[in-house]
Design a protein around this motif. Structure first.
Motif, PDB file in Angstrom:
ATOM      1  N   TYR A 200      -1.083  -8.235  -3.102  1.00  0.00           N
ATOM      2  CA  TYR A 200      -0.228  -7.497  -2.168  1.00  0.00           C
ATOM      3  C   TYR A 200       0.248  -8.420  -1.052  1.00  0.00           C
ATOM      4  CZ  TYR A 200      -1.899  -3.234  -4.398  1.00  0.00           C
ATOM      5  OH  TYR A 200      -2.183  -2.247  -5.307  1.00  0.00           O
TER       6      TYR A 200
ATOM      7  N   LEU B  75      -0.408  -4.974   3.642  1.00  0.00           N
ATOM      8  CA  LEU B  75      -1.774  -4.731   4.138  1.00  0.00           C
ATOM      9  C   LEU B  75      -1.739  -4.200   5.565  1.00  0.00           C
ATOM     10  CD1 LEU B  75      -3.710  -7.923   2.936  1.00  0.00           C
ATOM     11  CD2 LEU B  75      -3.062  -5.908   1.656  1.00  0.00           C
TER      12      LEU B  75
ATOM     13  N   ASN C 188      -0.728  -0.544   5.163  1.00  0.00           N
ATOM     14  CA  ASN C 188      -1.635   0.317   4.409  1.00  0.00           C
ATOM     15  C   ASN C 188      -2.996  -0.373   4.249  1.00  0.00           C
ATOM     16  OD1 ASN C 188      -2.971   1.876   2.553  1.00  0.00           O
ATOM     17  ND2 ASN C 188      -1.150   2.255   1.282  1.00  0.00           N
ATOM     18  N   GLU C 189      -3.941   0.064   5.065  1.00  0.00           N
ATOM     19  CA  GLU C 189      -5.300  -0.520   5.087  1.00  0.00           C
ATOM     20  C   GLU C 189      -5.950  -0.535   3.704  1.00  0.00           C
ATOM     21  OE1 GLU C 189      -8.056  -1.045   7.586  1.00  0.00           O
ATOM     22  OE2 GLU C 189      -6.423  -1.815   8.842  1.00  0.00           O
ATOM     23  N   SER C 190      -5.598   0.476   2.886  1.00  0.00           N
ATOM     24  CA  SER C 190      -6.317   0.609   1.609  1.00  0.00           C
ATOM     25  C   SER C 190      -5.990  -0.536   0.642  1.00  0.00           C
ATOM     26  CB  SER C 190      -5.998   1.956   0.947  1.00  0.00           C
ATOM     27  OG  SER C 190      -4.690   1.941   0.448  1.00  0.00           O
ATOM     28  N   TYR C 191      -4.945  -1.328   0.956  1.00  0.00           N
ATOM     29  CA  TYR C 191      -4.631  -2.471   0.089  1.00  0.00           C
ATOM     30  C   TYR C 191      -5.524  -3.672   0.387  1.00  0.00           C
ATOM     31  CZ  TYR C 191      -0.235  -0.217  -1.356  1.00  0.00           C
ATOM     32  OH  TYR C 191       0.698   0.624  -1.872  1.00  0.00           O
ATOM     33  N   LYS C 192      -6.248  -3.610   1.530  1.00  0.00           N
ATOM     34  CA  LYS C 192      -6.983  -4.810   1.949  1.00  0.00           C
ATOM     35  C   LYS C 192      -8.087  -5.172   0.960  1.00  0.00           C
ATOM     36  CE  LYS C 192      -5.996  -5.051   6.845  1.00  0.00           C
ATOM     37  NZ  LYS C 192      -6.433  -4.869   8.220  1.00  0.00           N
ATOM     38  N   ARG C 193      -8.839  -4.169   0.507  1.00  0.00           N
ATOM     39  CA  ARG C 193      -9.946  -4.441  -0.406  1.00  0.00           C
ATOM     40  C   ARG C 193      -9.436  -5.075  -1.719  1.00  0.00           C
ATOM     41  NH1 ARG C 193     -15.194  -2.672  -1.647  1.00  0.00           N
ATOM     42  NH2 ARG C 193     -15.535  -2.864   0.573  1.00  0.00           N
ATOM     43  N   PRO C 194      -8.440  -4.440  -2.403  1.00  0.00           N
ATOM     44  CA  PRO C 194      -7.980  -5.080  -3.645  1.00  0.00           C
ATOM     45  C   PRO C 194      -7.375  -6.471  -3.400  1.00  0.00           C
ATOM     46  CG  PRO C 194      -6.696  -3.087  -3.153  1.00  0.00           C
ATOM     47  CD  PRO C 194      -7.858  -3.091  -2.228  1.00  0.00           C
TER      48      PRO C 194
END
Ligand code: URA
Length: 246
Positions: free
Chosen positions: A211, A216, A219-225
Motif C-alpha cells: 500500500y 496508510l 486508513n490505519e487498517s492498511y498499516k498491519r498488512p
C-alpha cells in the motif's frame, strides 16, 4: 497475480497464464498501447551483484539525468516547479517506486518528502535502513495537477527514464508503493489488495507491491498488512545477505 513454482497443475497454470495475458492486454488497451506483452515473468534466480556495474552506477544515473534535461516531453512540464528525478544510493539494493511527485515534492525537487514521504522514511527506518541506503523514485517525474493519476502519454514519455535508472542501479529488490505504481510496473489491472503481499518480477528483479504510505495515512487498517509486506522484503534481504541493521 503470482504463480508459485510447482504449485499448479499444467491445466491450472495455463488458465493462470491466460488470465495474466488478458490482464496485460486490458492494461495495454487502457493506456492505448499496442505491441508485444512485457509483463511479469516467472521468478528467476536472483542475479549475482556485479562490482563493475556498481562502480558505473553513479555516472550512469548522472547521464540519464542529463538526458532528461529540462524535460518537455509531456504536458506536465508547464505546471511543474521541479522535476523530481529520484534520490538515494546509486547502488541501492532496495528501490522504492511511487506514483508521481506531490505538492511538497514538486516544491523541493525530492521524492517522498511530504506527509506520505515522512511516513515512508519512518518505514524505511523500521526496516533497519536509512533513506541514503535505498533509492526512492516515481513512475513519472513531474506532478500531475491536483495529484490526479498520471495519463498514459505522461507514463509513456517518462517510464523509459525510470527503466534506465533501474538498469543503472540494478537493485536486488523493488517495492512498488500503491496501486498505480504496482499496476504500471507489472502491466496489471489487478487491485492493489490482490497484488500486495506476493512476490512479482520487474525486468527479472523481485518486486513486492504494497500500500502507498498516503493510503496508510488515510486508513490505519492498511498499516498491519503493509508492515507484513515489508517483513517479507526484510526476510528476502536477509536471505540474499543484503546489508541492513537488525
Ligand atoms: N506520492 C508519490 O507517489 N510519490 C512521491 O514522491 C510523493 C507522494
Amino acid at each position: 497475480m503470482v504463480v508459485e513454482e510447482g504449485s499448479l497443475d499444467p491445466v491450472d497454470e495455463l488458465g493462470e497464464l491466460a488470465a495474466q495475458l488478458r490482464a496485460h492486454l486490458e492494461w495495454q488497451q487502457r493506456f492505448g498501447l499496442r505491441g508485444v506483452p512485457t509483463g511479469p515473468t516467472p521468478r528467476t534466480p536472483a542475479a549475482a551483484p556485479d562490482p563493475a556495474a556498481a562502480a558505473a552506477a553513479p555516472g550512469a544515473l548522472a547521464t540519464i539525468r542529463a538526458d532528461l534535461g529540462d524535460c518537455t516531453r509531456c504536458g506536465l512540464a508547464g505546471g511543474r516547479q521541479h522535476l523530481v528525478y529520484g534520490a538515494g544510493s546509486p547502488t541501492a539494493d532496495l528501490v522504492f517506486v511511487g506514483e508521481a511527485p506531490g505538492q511538497e515534492e514538486d516544491r523541493q525537487g525530492e521524492p517522498f518528502v511530504g506527509p506520505a514521504g515522512q511516513l515512508l522514511t519512518k518505514m524505511i527506518g523500521a526496516m533497519g535502513l536509512g533513506r541514503d541506503d535505498v533509492y526512492i523514485c516515481n513512475i513519472i517525474k513531474c506532478r500531475p495537477p491536483g495529484n490526479r493519476d498520471p495519463e498514459p502519454d505522461e507514463v509513456a514519455a517518462c517510464e523509459p527514464f525510470l527503466r534506465r535508472q533501474l538498469d543503472a542501479i540494478k537493485p536486488r529488490i523493488i517495492v512498488a508503493l500503491g496501486r498505480y505504481a504496482a499496476q504500471c510496473l507489472l502491466r496489471s489491472t489487478a487491485p492493489i489488495g490482490a497484488l500486495r503481499g506476493h512476490w512479482h518480477e520487474y525486468q527479472g528483479i523481485p518486486l513486492m507491491p504494497t500500500y502507498h504510505p498516503a493510503a496508510l495515512l488515510r486508513n490505519e487498517s492498511y498499516k498491519r498488512p503493509a508492515w507484513d509486506d515489508l517483513k517479507q522484503v526484510m526476510a528476502e534481504m536477509d536471505r540474499l545477505g543484503l546489508k541492513r541493521r537488525r
